[in-house]
Design a protein around this motif. Structure first.
Motif, PDB file in Angstrom:
ATOM      1  N   ARG A 105      -1.857   8.688   6.930  1.00 57.51           N
ATOM      2  CA  ARG A 105      -2.311   7.339   6.567  1.00 57.51           C
ATOM      3  C   ARG A 105      -1.352   6.245   7.031  1.00 57.51           C
ATOM      4  NH1 ARG A 105      -6.457   8.011   2.598  1.00 57.51           N
ATOM      5  NH2 ARG A 105      -6.712  10.224   2.234  1.00 57.51           N
ATOM      6  N   PRO A 106      -0.074   6.267   6.626  1.00 58.29           N
ATOM      7  CA  PRO A 106       0.806   5.186   7.086  1.00 58.29           C
ATOM      8  C   PRO A 106       1.107   5.236   8.580  1.00 58.29           C
ATOM      9  CG  PRO A 106       2.020   6.727   5.721  1.00 58.29           C
ATOM     10  CD  PRO A 106       0.580   7.126   5.648  1.00 58.29           C
ATOM     11  N   THR A 107       1.122   6.444   9.174  1.00 54.64           N
ATOM     12  CA  THR A 107       1.364   6.483  10.617  1.00 54.64           C
ATOM     13  C   THR A 107       0.175   5.915  11.385  1.00 54.64           C
ATOM     14  OG1 THR A 107       0.605   8.779  10.777  1.00 54.64           O
ATOM     15  CG2 THR A 107       2.972   8.414  10.506  1.00 54.64           C
ATOM     16  N   PHE A 108      -1.043   6.141  10.883  1.00 56.79           N
ATOM     17  CA  PHE A 108      -2.220   5.530  11.505  1.00 56.79           C
ATOM     18  C   PHE A 108      -2.150   4.013  11.407  1.00 56.79           C
ATOM     19  CE2 PHE A 108      -6.404   3.592  10.827  1.00 56.79           C
ATOM     20  CZ  PHE A 108      -6.959   3.809  12.074  1.00 56.79           C
ATOM     21  N   VAL A 109      -1.815   3.520  10.214  1.00 57.81           N
ATOM     22  CA  VAL A 109      -1.733   2.075  10.017  1.00 57.81           C
ATOM     23  C   VAL A 109      -0.645   1.484  10.906  1.00 57.81           C
ATOM     24  CG1 VAL A 109      -1.142   0.274   8.352  1.00 57.81           C
ATOM     25  CG2 VAL A 109      -2.701   2.093   7.695  1.00 57.81           C
ATOM     26  N   ALA A 110       0.505   2.145  10.998  1.00 55.91           N
ATOM     27  CA  ALA A 110       1.586   1.648  11.846  1.00 55.91           C
ATOM     28  C   ALA A 110       1.173   1.638  13.317  1.00 55.91           C
ATOM     29  CB  ALA A 110       2.846   2.483  11.652  1.00 55.91           C
ATOM     30  N   LYS A 147       2.893 -10.919   8.673  1.00 59.44           N
ATOM     31  CA  LYS A 147       2.774  -9.581   9.259  1.00 59.44           C
ATOM     32  C   LYS A 147       3.154  -8.504   8.244  1.00 59.44           C
ATOM     33  CE  LYS A 147       3.815 -11.207  13.908  1.00 59.44           C
ATOM     34  NZ  LYS A 147       4.805 -11.199  14.990  1.00 59.44           N
ATOM     35  N   TYR A 148       4.216  -8.758   7.477  1.00 48.69           N
ATOM     36  CA  TYR A 148       4.610  -7.801   6.433  1.00 48.69           C
ATOM     37  C   TYR A 148       3.511  -7.631   5.399  1.00 48.69           C
ATOM     38  CZ  TYR A 148       9.442  -8.066   8.131  1.00 48.69           C
ATOM     39  OH  TYR A 148      10.562  -7.996   8.898  1.00 48.69           O
ATOM     40  N   PHE A 177      -0.675  -4.424   2.953  1.00 49.91           N
ATOM     41  CA  PHE A 177      -2.059  -4.413   2.488  1.00 49.91           C
ATOM     42  C   PHE A 177      -2.845  -3.301   3.180  1.00 49.91           C
ATOM     43  CE2 PHE A 177      -6.467  -6.006   2.739  1.00 49.91           C
ATOM     44  CZ  PHE A 177      -6.739  -6.079   1.378  1.00 49.91           C
ATOM     45  N   ALA A 178      -2.646  -3.133   4.479  1.00 51.28           N
ATOM     46  CA  ALA A 178      -3.355  -2.091   5.228  1.00 51.28           C
ATOM     47  C   ALA A 178      -2.943  -0.693   4.764  1.00 51.28           C
ATOM     48  CB  ALA A 178      -3.102  -2.254   6.728  1.00 51.28           C
ATOM     49  N   SER A 188      -5.452   1.975   3.031  1.00 50.43           N
ATOM     50  CA  SER A 188      -5.637   3.300   3.634  1.00 50.43           C
ATOM     51  C   SER A 188      -5.591   4.413   2.595  1.00 50.43           C
ATOM     52  CB  SER A 188      -4.594   3.552   4.718  1.00 50.43           C
ATOM     53  OG  SER A 188      -3.326   3.846   4.157  1.00 50.43           O
ATOM     54  N   MET A 189      -4.986   4.163   1.452  1.00 45.24           N
ATOM     55  CA  MET A 189      -4.948   5.184   0.401  1.00 45.24           C
ATOM     56  C   MET A 189      -6.328   5.469  -0.161  1.00 45.24           C
ATOM     57  SD  MET A 189      -1.517   4.005  -1.626  1.00 45.24           S
ATOM     58  CE  MET A 189      -2.109   4.791  -3.085  1.00 45.24           C
ATOM     59  N   PHE A 190      -7.244   4.523  -0.045  1.00 48.72           N
ATOM     60  CA  PHE A 190      -8.572   4.684  -0.614  1.00 48.72           C
ATOM     61  C   PHE A 190      -9.623   5.096   0.412  1.00 48.72           C
ATOM     62  CE2 PHE A 190      -6.262   1.810  -3.383  1.00 48.72           C
ATOM     63  CZ  PHE A 190      -6.462   2.405  -4.612  1.00 48.72           C
ATOM     64  N   VAL A 191      -9.210   5.279   1.651  1.00 47.13           N
ATOM     65  CA  VAL A 191     -10.119   5.711   2.709  1.00 47.13           C
ATOM     66  C   VAL A 191     -10.107   7.237   2.760  1.00 47.13           C
ATOM     67  CG1 VAL A 191     -10.568   5.625   5.187  1.00 47.13           C
ATOM     68  CG2 VAL A 191      -9.703   3.608   4.019  1.00 47.13           C
TER      69      VAL A 191
END
Length: 122
Positions: A56-61, A86-87, A92-93, A97-100
């Protein structure tokens, strides 16, 4: 330990989201549904959920920095500006992503794109 805490319904993180009406069930299904094949083996279930927690966080990053690279190419001055915004957008993203649901986005599409992209950097 967030993913395993969600799929086993234990820990402070799970308790905090379970307290909010509707969020606990949505969060549980987003993380558990793609790992359901491991429901008989608790160790594999927790490993699957832990892996989903990394995707999840690597996708968002990846998405965030790809968009920033494109924006910087179009308007170079934006690379030096609006960092507080940007932060906020990034955090927020990651939260959204935790709920996707993990499948098919994180365990299917992104997983193979990340593997292919990783081979380019070796």
């Amino acid at each position: 330990d967030v993913g395993p805490a969600i799929v086993t319904k234990s820990g402070w993180f799970w308790k905090a989201f379970q307290w909010i009406p509707g969020f606990g069930k949505m969060l549980y299904h987003a993380w558990y549904d793609s790992c359901e094949v491991y429901k008989d083996n608790d160790a594999l279930l927790q490993q699957c959920a832990g892996n989903a927690g990394v995707y999840r966080p690597t996708f968002v990053a990846s998405l965030f920095f790809a968009v920033l690279a494109i924006v910087t190419k179009v308007e170079p001055y934006l690379n030096k500006e609006v960092w507080p915004a940007k932060y906020v957008v990034f955090l927020f993203a990651v939260t959204i992503s935790m709920f996707v649901s993990s499948a098919p986005m994180f365990t299917g599409v992104y997983l193979w794109l990340a593997r292919f992209g990783a081979t380019l950097f070796e």
